[in-house]
Design a protein around this motif. Structure first.
Motif, PDB file in Angstrom:
ATOM      1  N   GLU A 160      -2.294   9.750   5.781  1.00 19.38           N
ATOM      2  CA  GLU A 160      -2.909   9.740   4.527  1.00 19.38           C
ATOM      3  C   GLU A 160      -2.796   8.418   4.089  1.00 19.38           C
ATOM      4  O   GLU A 160      -1.466   7.961   3.677  1.00 19.38           O
ATOM      5  CB  GLU A 160      -1.941  10.915   3.759  1.00 19.38           C
ATOM      6  CG  GLU A 160      -2.591  11.136   2.479  1.00 19.38           C
ATOM      7  CD  GLU A 160      -2.041  12.111   1.665  1.00 19.38           C
ATOM      8  OE1 GLU A 160      -2.674  12.755   0.894  1.00 19.38           O
ATOM      9  OE2 GLU A 160      -0.721  12.389   1.820  1.00 19.38           O
ATOM     10  N   ILE A 161      -3.777   7.688   3.520  1.00 21.94           N
ATOM     11  CA  ILE A 161      -3.721   6.593   2.943  1.00 21.94           C
ATOM     12  C   ILE A 161      -4.278   6.579   1.634  1.00 21.94           C
ATOM     13  O   ILE A 161      -5.431   6.991   1.393  1.00 21.94           O
ATOM     14  CB  ILE A 161      -4.589   5.361   3.940  1.00 21.94           C
ATOM     15  CG1 ILE A 161      -4.099   5.365   5.099  1.00 21.94           C
ATOM     16  CG2 ILE A 161      -4.581   4.079   3.223  1.00 21.94           C
ATOM     17  CD1 ILE A 161      -4.924   4.689   6.174  1.00 21.94           C
ATOM     18  N   VAL A 162      -3.479   6.086   0.695  1.00 24.48           N
ATOM     19  CA  VAL A 162      -4.001   5.724  -0.708  1.00 24.48           C
ATOM     20  C   VAL A 162      -5.023   4.694  -0.980  1.00 24.48           C
ATOM     21  O   VAL A 162      -4.544   3.577  -0.687  1.00 24.48           O
ATOM     22  CB  VAL A 162      -2.879   5.821  -1.785  1.00 24.48           C
ATOM     23  CG1 VAL A 162      -3.512   5.740  -3.404  1.00 24.48           C
ATOM     24  CG2 VAL A 162      -1.962   6.954  -1.782  1.00 24.48           C
ATOM     25  N   THR A 163      -6.276   4.896  -1.341  1.00 27.04           N
ATOM     26  CA  THR A 163      -7.337   3.856  -1.216  1.00 27.04           C
ATOM     27  C   THR A 163      -7.691   3.634  -2.852  1.00 27.04           C
ATOM     28  O   THR A 163      -7.081   4.442  -3.600  1.00 27.04           O
ATOM     29  CB  THR A 163      -8.522   4.455  -0.330  1.00 27.04           C
ATOM     30  OG1 THR A 163      -9.164   5.292  -0.964  1.00 27.04           O
ATOM     31  CG2 THR A 163      -8.022   4.669   0.956  1.00 27.04           C
ATOM     32  N   LEU A 164      -8.502   2.809  -2.968  1.00 27.97           N
ATOM     33  CA  LEU A 164      -9.046   2.502  -4.305  1.00 27.97           C
ATOM     34  C   LEU A 164      -9.862   3.740  -4.885  1.00 27.97           C
ATOM     35  O   LEU A 164     -10.022   4.001  -6.042  1.00 27.97           O
ATOM     36  CB  LEU A 164      -9.907   1.246  -4.469  1.00 27.97           C
ATOM     37  CG  LEU A 164      -9.352   0.099  -4.059  1.00 27.97           C
ATOM     38  CD1 LEU A 164     -10.341  -1.008  -3.907  1.00 27.97           C
ATOM     39  CD2 LEU A 164      -8.039  -0.244  -5.175  1.00 27.97           C
ATOM     40  N   GLY A 202       0.604  -1.228  -0.151  1.00 28.92           N
ATOM     41  CA  GLY A 202       0.118  -0.069  -0.117  1.00 28.92           C
ATOM     42  C   GLY A 202       0.832   1.234  -0.134  1.00 28.92           C
ATOM     43  O   GLY A 202       2.087   1.120   0.158  1.00 28.92           O
ATOM     44  N   GLN A 203       0.145   2.449  -0.145  1.00 29.96           N
ATOM     45  CA  GLN A 203       0.882   3.745  -0.137  1.00 29.96           C
ATOM     46  C   GLN A 203       0.226   4.533   1.099  1.00 29.96           C
ATOM     47  O   GLN A 203      -1.027   4.771   1.178  1.00 29.96           O
ATOM     48  CB  GLN A 203       0.798   4.421  -1.379  1.00 29.96           C
ATOM     49  CG  GLN A 203       1.220   3.678  -2.541  1.00 29.96           C
ATOM     50  CD  GLN A 203       1.134   4.378  -3.625  1.00 29.96           C
ATOM     51  OE1 GLN A 203       0.391   5.553  -3.809  1.00 29.96           O
ATOM     52  NE2 GLN A 203       1.893   4.018  -4.833  1.00 29.96           N
ATOM     53  N   ALA A 204       0.985   5.155   2.028  1.00 30.12           N
ATOM     54  CA  ALA A 204       0.433   5.723   3.013  1.00 30.12           C
ATOM     55  C   ALA A 204       1.584   6.859   3.509  1.00 30.12           C
ATOM     56  O   ALA A 204       3.046   6.519   3.201  1.00 30.12           O
ATOM     57  CB  ALA A 204       0.262   5.164   4.101  1.00 30.12           C
ATOM     58  N   GLY A 205       1.447   7.804   4.309  1.00 35.81           N
ATOM     59  CA  GLY A 205       2.331   8.856   4.897  1.00 35.81           C
ATOM     60  C   GLY A 205       1.784   9.294   6.112  1.00 35.81           C
ATOM     61  O   GLY A 205       0.487   9.317   6.051  1.00 35.81           O
ATOM     62  N   TYR A 206       2.574  10.103   6.783  1.00 33.75           N
ATOM     63  CA  TYR A 206       2.090  10.740   7.935  1.00 33.75           C
ATOM     64  C   TYR A 206       2.151  12.195   7.751  1.00 33.75           C
ATOM     65  O   TYR A 206       3.293  12.647   7.230  1.00 33.75           O
ATOM     66  CB  TYR A 206       2.919  10.327   9.122  1.00 33.75           C
ATOM     67  CG  TYR A 206       3.043  11.021  10.637  1.00 33.75           C
ATOM     68  CD1 TYR A 206       1.599  10.761  11.169  1.00 33.75           C
ATOM     69  CD2 TYR A 206       3.873  11.851  11.068  1.00 33.75           C
ATOM     70  CE1 TYR A 206       1.330  11.450  12.479  1.00 33.75           C
ATOM     71  CE2 TYR A 206       3.459  12.538  12.150  1.00 33.75           C
ATOM     72  CZ  TYR A 206       2.104  12.270  13.098  1.00 33.75           C
ATOM     73  OH  TYR A 206       2.110  12.794  14.150  1.00 33.75           O
TER      74      TYR A 206
END
Length: 112
Positions: free
Chosen positions: A73-77, A60-64
């Motif tokens: 911040e989470i990259v979702t579909l 997945g892709q995420a950041g604080y």
């Protein structure tokens, strides 16, 4: 609600059947297993990097982020979504990640 056509000869049961026929179909969520972690608690220290690592190590892709508020911040579909401390982060059945508010999580999931 759609308009129904009522005939003079229609009984109360006929009318009720016509009304029910215009209702959208109902569905029940299938029982599925997901992975989930809870990010800190409101007002408590958080360890966001552990959650970010959990997400990125699984593809997945995420950041604080701290601005405009503390969030993951989470990259979702559906695009970027934000998790606040106290939220659950779920890895769904297709390997996707998304945040979920604690009350919704409690109403939808149970530990196995």
């Amino acid at each position: 609600m759609p308009t129904i056509h009522v005939e003079k000869s229609d009984t109360a049961e006929d009318i009720a059947r016509k009304i029910r026929a215009t209702d959208p179909p109902r569905f029940r969520k299938k029982p599925v297993e997901v992975e989930a972690v809870r990010w800190g608690l409101p007002g408590a220290p958080s360890r966001p990097q552990e959650i970010v690592n959990w997400i990125t190590e699984r593809g997945g892709q995420a950041g604080y982020v701290l601005e405009p508020f503390e969030a993951l911040e989470i990259v979702t579909l559906e695009g970027a979504m934000y998790a606040s401390p106290g939220d659950w982060i779920i890895r769904g059945v297709a390997g996707e990640f998304y945040p979920c508010k604690s009350d919704i999580f409690a109403a939808t999931y149970e530990a196995i």
